[in-house]
Design a protein around this motif. Structure first.
Motif, PDB file in Angstrom:
ATOM      1  N   GLY A  55       0.924  -1.253   0.068  1.00 35.27           N
ATOM      2  CA  GLY A  55       0.383   0.301  -0.462  1.00 35.27           C
ATOM      3  C   GLY A  55       0.547   1.498  -0.336  1.00 35.27           C
ATOM      4  N   THR A  56       2.231   0.719   0.100  1.00 36.72           N
ATOM      5  CA  THR A  56       3.013   2.026  -0.167  1.00 36.72           C
ATOM      6  C   THR A  56       3.751   2.178  -1.188  1.00 36.72           C
ATOM      7  OG1 THR A  56       5.023   1.114   1.261  1.00 36.72           O
ATOM      8  CG2 THR A  56       3.112   2.511   2.661  1.00 36.72           C
ATOM      9  N   ARG A  57       3.924   1.356  -2.107  1.00 37.16           N
ATOM     10  CA  ARG A  57       4.493   1.795  -3.537  1.00 37.16           C
ATOM     11  C   ARG A  57       3.955   1.551  -4.683  1.00 37.16           C
ATOM     12  NH1 ARG A  57       6.830  -2.575  -5.364  1.00 37.16           N
ATOM     13  NH2 ARG A  57       6.319  -4.901  -4.469  1.00 37.16           N
ATOM     14  N   ASN A  58       4.521   1.712  -6.010  1.00 39.63           N
ATOM     15  CA  ASN A  58       3.150   1.272  -7.345  1.00 39.63           C
ATOM     16  C   ASN A  58       4.124   0.858  -8.427  1.00 39.63           C
ATOM     17  OD1 ASN A  58       4.725   3.632  -7.070  1.00 39.63           O
ATOM     18  ND2 ASN A  58       3.252   4.782  -8.670  1.00 39.63           N
ATOM     19  N   SER A  59       5.511   0.450  -7.800  1.00 38.96           N
ATOM     20  CA  SER A  59       6.406   0.404  -8.852  1.00 38.96           C
ATOM     21  C   SER A  59       6.528  -1.471  -8.944  1.00 38.96           C
ATOM     22  CB  SER A  59       8.084   0.586  -8.703  1.00 38.96           C
ATOM     23  OG  SER A  59       9.124   0.682  -9.092  1.00 38.96           O
ATOM     24  N   ALA A  76      -9.251  -6.701 -10.965  1.00 38.73           N
ATOM     25  CA  ALA A  76     -10.495  -6.568 -10.894  1.00 38.73           C
ATOM     26  C   ALA A  76     -10.462  -5.599 -12.353  1.00 38.73           C
ATOM     27  CB  ALA A  76     -10.387  -4.633  -9.949  1.00 38.73           C
ATOM     28  N   GLY A  77      -9.682  -5.977 -12.970  1.00 38.59           N
ATOM     29  CA  GLY A  77      -9.816  -5.256 -14.623  1.00 38.59           C
ATOM     30  C   GLY A  77      -8.025  -4.648 -14.959  1.00 38.59           C
ATOM     31  N   VAL A  78      -8.521  -4.912 -16.644  1.00 36.03           N
ATOM     32  CA  VAL A  78      -6.965  -4.252 -16.925  1.00 36.03           C
ATOM     33  C   VAL A  78      -6.412  -3.338 -16.800  1.00 36.03           C
ATOM     34  CG1 VAL A  78      -6.168  -4.123 -19.501  1.00 36.03           C
ATOM     35  CG2 VAL A  78      -7.912  -6.254 -18.616  1.00 36.03           C
ATOM     36  N   LEU A  79      -5.523  -2.798 -16.832  1.00 38.69           N
ATOM     37  CA  LEU A  79      -5.335  -1.299 -16.659  1.00 38.69           C
ATOM     38  C   LEU A  79      -4.887  -0.831 -17.451  1.00 38.69           C
ATOM     39  CD1 LEU A  79      -3.575  -2.843 -13.920  1.00 38.69           C
ATOM     40  CD2 LEU A  79      -2.702  -1.221 -13.334  1.00 38.69           C
ATOM     41  N   ARG A  80      -5.160   0.485 -17.606  1.00 42.91           N
ATOM     42  CA  ARG A  80      -4.662   1.225 -19.297  1.00 42.91           C
ATOM     43  C   ARG A  80      -3.732   2.126 -19.357  1.00 42.91           C
ATOM     44  NH1 ARG A  80      -6.736   6.530 -20.071  1.00 42.91           N
ATOM     45  NH2 ARG A  80      -7.994   6.157 -18.071  1.00 42.91           N
ATOM     46  N   ASP A  92      -6.277   9.006  -6.380  1.00 42.41           N
ATOM     47  CA  ASP A  92      -5.653   7.794  -5.948  1.00 42.41           C
ATOM     48  C   ASP A  92      -5.954   7.365  -4.740  1.00 42.41           C
ATOM     49  OD1 ASP A  92      -2.854  10.042  -6.111  1.00 42.41           O
ATOM     50  OD2 ASP A  92      -2.927  10.644  -5.136  1.00 42.41           O
ATOM     51  N   GLN A  93      -7.447   6.937  -5.091  1.00 44.45           N
ATOM     52  CA  GLN A  93      -7.747   6.259  -4.111  1.00 44.45           C
ATOM     53  C   GLN A  93      -8.682   5.094  -5.185  1.00 44.45           C
ATOM     54  OE1 GLN A  93      -8.222   6.566  -1.205  1.00 44.45           O
ATOM     55  NE2 GLN A  93      -6.293   7.961  -1.569  1.00 44.45           N
ATOM     56  N   GLY A  94      -8.887   4.142  -5.250  1.00 44.01           N
ATOM     57  CA  GLY A  94      -9.593   3.032  -5.609  1.00 44.01           C
ATOM     58  C   GLY A  94      -8.413   1.983  -5.914  1.00 44.01           C
ATOM     59  N   ALA A  95      -9.113   1.233  -7.265  1.00 40.38           N
ATOM     60  CA  ALA A  95      -8.286   0.371  -7.397  1.00 40.38           C
ATOM     61  C   ALA A  95      -7.171   0.536  -8.608  1.00 40.38           C
ATOM     62  CB  ALA A  95      -9.227  -1.250  -8.266  1.00 40.38           C
ATOM     63  N   PRO A  96      -5.707  -0.490  -8.687  1.00 35.65           N
ATOM     64  CA  PRO A  96      -5.341   0.001 -10.013  1.00 35.65           C
ATOM     65  C   PRO A  96      -6.127   0.468 -10.647  1.00 35.65           C
ATOM     66  CG  PRO A  96      -4.184  -1.798  -8.214  1.00 35.65           C
ATOM     67  CD  PRO A  96      -5.463  -1.350  -7.587  1.00 35.65           C
ATOM     68  N   LYS A 109      -0.572   3.383 -10.643  1.00 35.41           N
ATOM     69  CA  LYS A 109      -2.082   4.145  -9.930  1.00 35.41           C
ATOM     70  C   LYS A 109      -3.625   3.924  -9.818  1.00 35.41           C
ATOM     71  CE  LYS A 109      -2.272   8.807  -8.447  1.00 35.41           C
ATOM     72  NZ  LYS A 109      -1.967  10.380  -9.025  1.00 35.41           N
ATOM     73  N   PRO A 110      -4.524   3.978  -8.831  1.00 32.23           N
ATOM     74  CA  PRO A 110      -3.827   3.286  -7.273  1.00 32.23           C
ATOM     75  C   PRO A 110      -2.617   2.589  -6.819  1.00 32.23           C
ATOM     76  CG  PRO A 110      -5.995   4.247  -8.075  1.00 32.23           C
ATOM     77  CD  PRO A 110      -5.624   3.579  -9.352  1.00 32.23           C
ATOM     78  N   TYR A 111      -1.934   2.774  -5.786  1.00 29.77           N
ATOM     79  CA  TYR A 111      -1.340   2.144  -5.167  1.00 29.77           C
ATOM     80  C   TYR A 111      -2.131   1.040  -5.191  1.00 29.77           C
ATOM     81  CZ  TYR A 111       2.717   5.685  -4.654  1.00 29.77           C
ATOM     82  OH  TYR A 111       3.302   6.224  -4.697  1.00 29.77           O
ATOM     83  N   PRO A 112      -1.357  -0.689  -5.463  1.00 27.83           N
ATOM     84  CA  PRO A 112      -2.102  -1.730  -4.980  1.00 27.83           C
ATOM     85  C   PRO A 112      -1.742  -2.110  -3.645  1.00 27.83           C
ATOM     86  CG  PRO A 112      -0.306  -1.853  -6.467  1.00 27.83           C
ATOM     87  CD  PRO A 112       0.006  -0.064  -5.980  1.00 27.83           C
ATOM     88  N   ALA A 113      -3.358  -1.751  -3.307  1.00 26.03           N
ATOM     89  CA  ALA A 113      -3.676  -2.336  -1.888  1.00 26.03           C
ATOM     90  C   ALA A 113      -2.389  -3.715  -1.526  1.00 26.03           C
ATOM     91  CB  ALA A 113      -5.011  -2.610  -1.528  1.00 26.03           C
TER      92      ALA A 113
END
Length: 201
Positions: A55-59, A76-80, A92-96, A109-113
């Motif tokens: 929850g603190t990184r997104n790389s 939840a689905g395909v990222l764009r 910043d909120q919600g699913a990636p 983004k948003p950061y994976p939980a």
């Protein structure tokens, strides 16, 4: 087929005593590198699952041997894929939902939980052939395109007449195009539900 059989076939085509086993192997691995810059086959697809989010990184590190993204997705689905401006402006909120490529990483983004899984589906390189009994996609299913691409490299290295280089390269190209056409035909031969065009397309 195997690496050893590819080397023996290459030596038979070039027919030079100074084409050593080591040189033949180098030409074959270089030919595979060149072919994989063009080819996009189902057998080249790979999948990486990233699960250690907190929850603190997104790389997400780009894997060794990466060639091209097919897509990034979660349960939840395909990222764009978006521009950097769109990425920074995204909530910043919600699913990636979106990602960008930055250096040797993808930023999500948003950061994976914590506990979430982000999957990278991509085209990847084959492992280099080293031992004579080594096999990969190209020794099993793409023997001839690689053989003639390697022959073109060898003919150029030994400064053979241009006609040989052009003939070998032309044959490699036509054989590879036939493989790609077959792969495309198989991909479109079933019923498909088309989504929105996105990413590099």
């Amino acid at each position: 087929m195997s690496f050893g059989k590819l080397k023996r076939a290459l030596k038979g085509i070039i027919n030079r005593k100074d084409l050593t086993d080591e040189l033949a192997g180098d030409f074959i691995n270089r030919a595979i590198d060149e072919v994989e810059r063009v080819a996009r086959l189902g057998a080249m697809e790979q999948l990486v699952e990233a699960k250690d989010w907190d929850g603190t990184r997104n790389s997400l590190a780009i894997p060794t041997g990466y060639l091209e993204t097919i897509d990034l997705f979660t349960d939840a689905g395909v990222l764009r894929m978006v521009t950097k401006d769109q990425f920074f402006a995204h909530p910043d909120q919600g699913a990636p939902a979106v990602y960008i490529k930055a250096g040797a990483s993808f930023l999500v983004k948003p950061y994976p939980a914590k506990g979430e899984t982000v999957r990278l589906h991509y085209y990847g390189e084959s492992l280099p052939l080293l031992a004579d009994d080594d096999q990969n996609l190209w020794t099993r299913a793409g023997f001839n395109p690689v053989l003639y691409a390697a022959a073109a490299l060898a003919a150029d290295f030994f400064q053979m007449e241009d006609v040989y280089v052009q003939r070998f390269q032309g044959k490699a190209t036509s054989l590879l195009e036939a493989m790609l056409a077959q792969a495309l035909s198989e991909a479109w031969s079933t019923n498909m539900a088309m989504g929105r065009v996105h990413g590099n397309y």
